[in-house]
Design a protein around this motif. Sequence first.
Motif, PDB file in Angstrom:
ATOM      1  N   UNK A 289       0.835  -1.205   0.000  1.00 34.75           N
ATOM      2  CA  UNK A 289       0.000   0.000   0.000  1.00 34.75           C
ATOM      3  C   UNK A 289       0.865   1.249   0.000  1.00 34.75           C
ATOM      4  N   UNK A 290       1.873   1.281   0.873  1.00 36.18           N
ATOM      5  CA  UNK A 290       2.770   2.438   0.938  1.00 36.18           C
ATOM      6  C   UNK A 290       3.494   2.626  -0.389  1.00 36.18           C
ATOM      7  N   UNK A 291       3.908   1.516  -0.990  1.00 36.88           N
ATOM      8  CA  UNK A 291       4.594   1.557  -2.273  1.00 36.88           C
ATOM      9  C   UNK A 291       3.673   2.073  -3.378  1.00 36.88           C
ATOM     10  N   UNK A 292       2.452   1.569  -3.414  1.00 33.07           N
ATOM     11  CA  UNK A 292       1.493   2.018  -4.431  1.00 33.07           C
ATOM     12  C   UNK A 292       1.214   3.515  -4.314  1.00 33.07           C
ATOM     13  N   UNK A 293       1.287   4.038  -3.099  1.00 33.42           N
ATOM     14  CA  UNK A 293       1.087   5.473  -2.867  1.00 33.42           C
ATOM     15  C   UNK A 293       2.392   6.260  -2.999  1.00 33.42           C
ATOM     16  N   UNK A 294       3.454   5.566  -3.406  1.00 31.28           N
ATOM     17  CA  UNK A 294       4.797   6.159  -3.562  1.00 31.28           C
ATOM     18  C   UNK A 294       5.201   6.951  -2.321  1.00 31.28           C
ATOM     19  N   UNK A 295       5.098   6.274  -1.172  1.00 34.98           N
ATOM     20  CA  UNK A 295       5.377   6.927   0.093  1.00 34.98           C
ATOM     21  C   UNK A 295       6.430   6.177   0.909  1.00 34.98           C
ATOM     22  N   UNK A 296       7.305   5.441   0.236  1.00 32.70           N
ATOM     23  CA  UNK A 296       8.391   4.772   0.938  1.00 32.70           C
ATOM     24  C   UNK A 296       9.489   5.790   1.260  1.00 32.70           C
TER      25      UNK A 296
ATOM     26  N   UNK B 177      21.759   1.550   3.488  1.00 32.08           N
ATOM     27  CA  UNK B 177      21.852   1.590   2.028  1.00 32.08           C
ATOM     28  C   UNK B 177      21.825   2.996   1.443  1.00 32.08           C
ATOM     29  N   UNK B 178      21.638   4.014   2.272  1.00 26.73           N
ATOM     30  CA  UNK B 178      21.666   5.396   1.785  1.00 26.73           C
ATOM     31  C   UNK B 178      20.407   5.765   1.023  1.00 26.73           C
ATOM     32  N   UNK B 179      20.583   6.567  -0.026  1.00 23.52           N
ATOM     33  CA  UNK B 179      19.448   7.041  -0.827  1.00 23.52           C
ATOM     34  C   UNK B 179      18.723   5.852  -1.438  1.00 23.52           C
ATOM     35  N   UNK B 180      17.397   5.871  -1.325  1.00 21.64           N
ATOM     36  CA  UNK B 180      16.591   4.752  -1.808  1.00 21.64           C
ATOM     37  C   UNK B 180      15.493   5.254  -2.731  1.00 21.64           C
ATOM     38  N   UNK B 181      15.300   4.532  -3.825  1.00 27.47           N
ATOM     39  CA  UNK B 181      14.173   4.783  -4.710  1.00 27.47           C
ATOM     40  C   UNK B 181      13.097   3.740  -4.404  1.00 27.47           C
ATOM     41  N   UNK B 182      11.917   3.926  -4.976  1.00 24.68           N
ATOM     42  CA  UNK B 182      10.862   2.921  -4.828  1.00 24.68           C
ATOM     43  C   UNK B 182      11.356   1.569  -5.351  1.00 24.68           C
TER      44      UNK B 182
ATOM     45  N   UNK C 180      13.086  -4.122  -4.626  1.00 27.04           N
ATOM     46  CA  UNK C 180      14.127  -5.085  -4.965  1.00 27.04           C
ATOM     47  C   UNK C 180      14.807  -5.630  -3.710  1.00 27.04           C
ATOM     48  N   UNK C 181      15.253  -4.733  -2.825  1.00 29.53           N
ATOM     49  CA  UNK C 181      15.996  -5.161  -1.642  1.00 29.53           C
ATOM     50  C   UNK C 181      15.114  -5.926  -0.660  1.00 29.53           C
ATOM     51  N   UNK C 182      13.863  -5.517  -0.513  1.00 25.15           N
ATOM     52  CA  UNK C 182      12.969  -6.252   0.392  1.00 25.15           C
ATOM     53  C   UNK C 182      12.670  -7.641  -0.173  1.00 25.15           C
ATOM     54  N   UNK C 183      12.521  -7.751  -1.495  1.00 24.00           N
ATOM     55  CA  UNK C 183      12.347  -9.082  -2.108  1.00 24.00           C
ATOM     56  C   UNK C 183      13.581  -9.933  -1.811  1.00 24.00           C
TER      57      UNK C 183
END
Length: 153
Positions: free
Chosen positions: A114-121, A128-133, A138-141
């Motif tokens: 849900x947070x990902x779909x709302x682009x709110x991560x 890991x420093x700067x993170x994109x969606x 990828x990393x959580x998978x």
Amino acid sequence: MVRKSLHNPIYFEEIIHRISLLTENAPRRWGKMTASQMLKHCDLVLQVALRQVELPEINILFRTIGVITKVEMRIFNNGIPPKMPTFQKLIVNFECDFDESKTNLLNTMKAFRTLSENQNLPERHRLFGKMTEKDWGFLEYKHLDHHLKQFNL
């Protein structure tokens, strides 16, 4: 080369299916955690993305290693390196209820989606420093995949 991610519904469901196959007394291939502890650990790691668990600051050396590891995993589609250090807050060395841990992890995964779909991560991770969606998915998978393989799934 396919880069699996929790953002992709196919791979999200794959992880859910693999979790459903896990049993309380499943033998582990490495490490010290029981199946219940592993589920709790994975739940805590995902809670970082939900801003429910805050990790402590780390020194520049560990941040550099974390950023390099993230880049290496993206380039080579590697898994989690063996014996990678874990934040103390994410270490689970206490008894956990298997069913409760499994339910909590599945609920946290749904909240992550849900947070990902709302682009709110979060835009940053302490290691890991700067993170994109894309980085988060990828990393959580990769983290979930690593621990499911630990229990032959």
